[in-house]
Design a protein around this motif. Structure first.
Motif, mmCIF file in Angstrom:
data_model
loop_
_atom_site.group_PDB
_atom_site.id
_atom_site.type_symbol
_atom_site.label_atom_id
_atom_site.label_comp_id
_atom_site.label_asym_id
_atom_site.label_seq_id
_atom_site.Cartn_x
_atom_site.Cartn_y
_atom_site.Cartn_z
ATOM 1 N N ASP A 155 0.801 -1.229 0.000
ATOM 2 C CA ASP A 155 0.000 0.000 0.000
ATOM 3 C C ASP A 155 0.836 1.282 0.000
ATOM 4 O O ASP A 155 0.289 2.379 -0.002
ATOM 5 N N GLY A 156 2.170 1.160 0.004
ATOM 6 C CA GLY A 156 3.027 2.346 -0.055
ATOM 7 C C GLY A 156 3.120 3.105 1.247
ATOM 8 O O GLY A 156 3.692 4.197 1.289
ATOM 9 N N LYS A 157 2.598 2.550 2.350
ATOM 10 C CA LYS A 157 2.633 3.233 3.637
ATOM 11 C C LYS A 157 3.852 2.794 4.445
ATOM 12 O O LYS A 157 4.725 2.079 3.935
ATOM 13 N N THR A 158 3.937 3.239 5.705
ATOM 14 C CA THR A 158 5.056 2.883 6.569
ATOM 15 C C THR A 158 4.541 2.135 7.792
ATOM 16 O O THR A 158 3.361 2.214 8.143
ATOM 17 N N ASP A 159 5.447 1.428 8.446
ATOM 18 C CA ASP A 159 5.136 0.698 9.681
ATOM 19 C C ASP A 159 6.272 0.958 10.660
ATOM 20 O O ASP A 159 7.392 0.481 10.469
ATOM 21 N N THR A 160 5.982 1.711 11.709
ATOM 22 C CA THR A 160 7.017 2.112 12.661
ATOM 23 C C THR A 160 7.437 0.985 13.588
ATOM 24 O O THR A 160 8.373 1.151 14.364
ATOM 25 N N THR A 161 6.777 -0.173 13.535
ATOM 26 C CA THR A 161 7.150 -1.290 14.405
ATOM 27 C C THR A 161 8.203 -2.201 13.774
ATOM 28 O O THR A 161 8.652 -3.152 14.412
ATOM 29 N N LEU A 162 8.601 -1.916 12.534
ATOM 30 C CA LEU A 162 9.595 -2.766 11.873
ATOM 31 C C LEU A 162 10.990 -2.503 12.426
ATOM 32 O O LEU A 162 11.333 -1.384 12.789
ATOM 33 N N MET A 163 11.784 -3.557 12.473
ATOM 34 C CA MET A 163 13.189 -3.467 12.861
ATOM 35 C C MET A 163 14.055 -3.729 11.624
ATOM 36 O O MET A 163 13.735 -4.596 10.806
ATOM 37 N N VAL A 164 15.144 -2.967 11.494
ATOM 38 C CA VAL A 164 16.069 -3.116 10.370
ATOM 39 C C VAL A 164 17.344 -3.760 10.893
ATOM 40 O O VAL A 164 17.845 -3.386 11.963
ATOM 41 N N MET A 165 17.886 -4.731 10.150
ATOM 42 C CA MET A 165 18.966 -5.560 10.662
ATOM 43 C C MET A 165 20.104 -5.700 9.657
ATOM 44 O O MET A 165 19.870 -5.744 8.447
ATOM 45 N N LEU A 166 21.320 -5.790 10.185
ATOM 46 C CA LEU A 166 22.515 -6.083 9.392
ATOM 47 C C LEU A 166 23.127 -7.385 9.880
ATOM 48 O O LEU A 166 23.388 -7.547 11.085
ATOM 49 N N HIS A 167 23.371 -8.318 8.935
ATOM 50 C CA HIS A 167 23.978 -9.610 9.258
ATOM 51 C C HIS A 167 25.390 -9.674 8.680
ATOM 52 O O HIS A 167 25.602 -9.380 7.502
ATOM 53 N N ARG A 168 26.359 -10.081 9.511
ATOM 54 C CA ARG A 168 27.720 -10.349 9.028
ATOM 55 C C ARG A 168 27.743 -11.604 8.170
ATOM 56 O O ARG A 168 28.436 -11.662 7.157
ATOM 57 N N ALA A 397 -11.167 1.824 -0.074
ATOM 58 C CA ALA A 397 -12.029 2.377 0.971
ATOM 59 C C ALA A 397 -11.888 1.505 2.208
ATOM 60 O O ALA A 397 -11.884 0.268 2.114
ATOM 61 N N ASN A 398 -11.724 2.147 3.382
ATOM 62 C CA ASN A 398 -11.530 1.416 4.643
ATOM 63 C C ASN A 398 -10.370 0.429 4.546
ATOM 64 O O ASN A 398 -10.450 -0.708 5.028
ATOM 65 N N ASN A 399 -9.309 0.886 3.857
ATOM 66 C CA ASN A 399 -8.077 0.113 3.691
ATOM 67 C C ASN A 399 -8.290 -1.206 2.949
ATOM 68 O O ASN A 399 -7.513 -2.141 3.092
ATOM 69 N N GLU A 421 -16.205 7.467 -1.074
ATOM 70 C CA GLU A 421 -14.932 8.172 -1.009
ATOM 71 C C GLU A 421 -13.806 7.158 -1.134
ATOM 72 O O GLU A 421 -13.753 6.182 -0.375
ATOM 73 N N TYR A 422 -12.889 7.379 -2.079
ATOM 74 C CA TYR A 422 -11.839 6.413 -2.368
ATOM 75 C C TYR A 422 -10.450 7.041 -2.274
ATOM 76 O O TYR A 422 -10.232 8.147 -2.771
ATOM 77 N N GLU A 423 -9.532 6.316 -1.638
ATOM 78 C CA GLU A 423 -8.110 6.611 -1.785
ATOM 79 C C GLU A 423 -7.627 5.956 -3.071
ATOM 80 O O GLU A 423 -8.173 4.932 -3.499
ATOM 81 N N LEU A 424 -6.594 6.541 -3.680
ATOM 82 C CA LEU A 424 -6.075 6.015 -4.937
ATOM 83 C C LEU A 424 -4.650 5.505 -4.756
ATOM 84 O O LEU A 424 -3.841 6.131 -4.076
ATOM 85 N N ARG A 425 -4.392 4.367 -5.340
ATOM 86 C CA ARG A 425 -3.035 3.799 -5.361
ATOM 87 C C ARG A 425 -2.740 3.317 -6.770
ATOM 88 O O ARG A 425 -3.645 2.900 -7.499
ATOM 89 N N PRO A 453 1.064 5.298 -3.357
ATOM 90 C CA PRO A 453 -0.137 6.076 -3.033
ATOM 91 C C PRO A 453 -0.216 7.313 -3.925
ATOM 92 O O PRO A 453 0.798 7.920 -4.255
ATOM 93 N N TYR A 454 -1.433 7.671 -4.315
ATOM 94 C CA TYR A 454 -1.650 8.880 -5.112
ATOM 95 C C TYR A 454 -2.233 9.947 -4.198
ATOM 96 O O TYR A 454 -3.101 9.673 -3.375
ATOM 97 N N GLU A 455 -1.741 11.196 -4.357
ATOM 98 C CA GLU A 455 -2.074 12.232 -3.379
ATOM 99 C C GLU A 455 -3.533 12.654 -3.417
ATOM 100 O O GLU A 455 -4.103 13.052 -2.401
#
Length: 472
Positions: A155-168, A397-399, A421-425, A453-455
């Motif tokens: 959906d082009g959105k963000t999720d603040t609960t994600l963790m980013v990781m680096l593996h050797r 509509a309603n995600n 009412e519709y959001e556009l993607r 996502p379209y504005e």
């Protein structure tokens, strides 16, 4: 003389009365303005950016603040990089926070303790935001950094609960079997930054780590991966990972286990099979197929005993039946005319579920909606390129994606479209199948399809000609 004295007495009396009234109306003290300032760090022992720290079997770090403090979900807020074998033991007492690391630290390594918002003042709960502490077991601090962004591919959105990781460890299996060497959070815009990194090669991943194990455990876990190996000593620009869920977790109730050889038992109430139609009241949407949802999988279906008729009970032709993969949803597809009455006639035994429940002899009566209950829709796509990657306009509509319209021309017209009412993607439909497809890490390392996502939003009014220009 008497007049003058009388006037003076009157003035004095009035002043006294005003003073008494003001005393009677005195308000209680407010206690002053609310404390909105976070605690202040007075000292750290050892000091921040200490070199050649030799902790032995236990490393002890103490932070002193200017006021009483408390810890807020500290085990989830605190990130220690590189990762440790054991969890640091964090305590607080009055104005002091103490961190005890019982692991033996690696030599010539820079460590960071990122407390997030895990420390706050005791009285008002003002957080000491984004507090980071750094030290090194060698004679220098690693100073390389790595930044990027995580976007939800669907959906082009963000999720603040994600963790980013680096593996050797550069093997793909490391993300399943091992904890990452470094990890960090994303902010509210999906951006992330690793600091105080050493030079070297790493694999970059992101995931939703609800278990706290830092591993990719199952296909219904949000996950993202980089196609290339990351060299922290090189210029790494415009890094963007696209997170996806490979397999949606089923919400259907699993059948209860029975003893070997035991026959399923149905109560008299359960022996009559019921279904839920997708009608709006007693009205059928002109743009949808009729669906019947059953509580259990269907074992037997006789289409000759489930018949569609018009309002006079005359059989109609040209409809088809189909089941979904779970065999709990039966779909009747037919080109519905507007404002027309129908009956769905069922005969005993037409549908039998996995436990022997049978659909009784009954009639479902409904009427199709009017054309004026819908609006027409004309979409004009600027910068349309027929030779480019296939695009699909999603109306949400309603995600939930309510409609997917392939962009196959500069102008797309729909005579009937549901009002709302519709959001556009905009879906970049790489395999041209008209829907979003997730990625797959093992067995091909396939990235998910991307959605932008379209504005602008779209408002469709009933019985109205609705138009919108969309810049691709």
């Amino acid at each position: 003389m008497q007049l003058k004295n009388g006037l003076s007495f009157s003035i004095i009396t009035a002043v006294i009365l005003i003073w008494l009234q003001s005393c009677a109306n005195m308000a209680a003290p407010t206690g002053g303005p609310r404390d909105s300032l976070p605690p202040i760090l007075l000292r750290a022992s050892p000091p921040d950016s200490t070199l050649n720290l030799k902790g032995g079997k236990e490393t002890r770090i103490v932070f002193d603040f200017d006021e009483y403090i408390e810890l807020d979900n500290i085990q989830q807020n605190l990130i220690v990089s590189p990762t440790l074998k054991g969890t640091p033991f964090v305590t607080r007492k009055l104005r002091t926070v103490t961190v005890r690391i019982k692991d033996t630290l690696d030599e010539n390594t820079t460590y960071t303790l990122d407390f997030g918002n895990g420390i706050k003042d005791l009285n008002e709960g003002n957080p000491f935001k984004n507090f980071r502490y750094t030290f090194s077991t060698g004679n220098y601090l690693d100073s390389l950094s790595l930044s990027g962004k995580i976007t939800l591919a669907e959906d082009g959105k963000t999720d603040t609960t994600l963790m980013v990781m680096l593996h050797r460890n550069l093997d793909d299996s490391a993300v399943v079997k091992e904890k990452p060497r470094y990890y960090t959070r994303v902010n509210n815009k999906g951006a992330f930054t690793f600091r105080n990194l050493p030079p070297g090669q790493f694999k970059l991943y992101a995931l939703k780590d609800e278990s706290g194990m830092g591993r990719y455990m199952k296909p219904d876990q949000m996950f993202a991966f980089s196609d290339s190996i990351i060299n922290t000593a090189a210029a790494n620009e415009n890094i963007e990972l696209f997170a996806y869920v490979e397999e949606k977790e089923s919400k259907k109730e699993k059948p209860k286990a029975t003893k070997p050889g035991a026959k399923p038992q149905l109560s008299k109430k359960d022996s009559t099979l019921r279904f839920q139609p997708n009608l709006d009241g007693q009205q059928m949407d002109l743009l949808k197929a009729l669906t019947l949802t059953f509580p259990r999988p269907i074992a037997t279906f006789d289409s000759t005993k489930l018949q569609l008729t018009d309002s006079t009970y005359k059989p109609v032709a040209g409809y088809t039946y189909s089941f979904d993969t779970s065999r709990t949803i039966l779909t009747l597809t037919y080109p519905w005319p507007a404002e027309t009455g129908f009956n769905l006639l069922s005969t005993e035994g037409s549908v039998i579920d996995s436990l022997g429940g049978s659909l009784p002899t009954d009639t479902l009566t409904f009427t199709t909606k009017r054309k004026r209950d819908y609006g027409s829709l004309r979409l004009r796509f600027t910068n349309y390129n027929s030779a480019g990657t296939p695009l699909v306009l999603q109306l949400v509509a309603n995600n939930e994606v309510k409609a997917s319209i392939p962009v196959s021309a500069g102008v797309v017209y729909r005579e009937l479209f549901p009002p709302g009412e519709y959001e556009l993607r905009i879906l970049i439909d790489e395999n041209n199948n008209g829907k979003w497809d997730p990625g797959s890490f093992f067995g091909g390392r396939k990235q998910p399809e991307k959605v932008r996502p379209y504005e602008k939003k779209l408002s469709v009014k009933a019985n109205w000609d609705n138009e919108l220009s969309i810049e691709l």
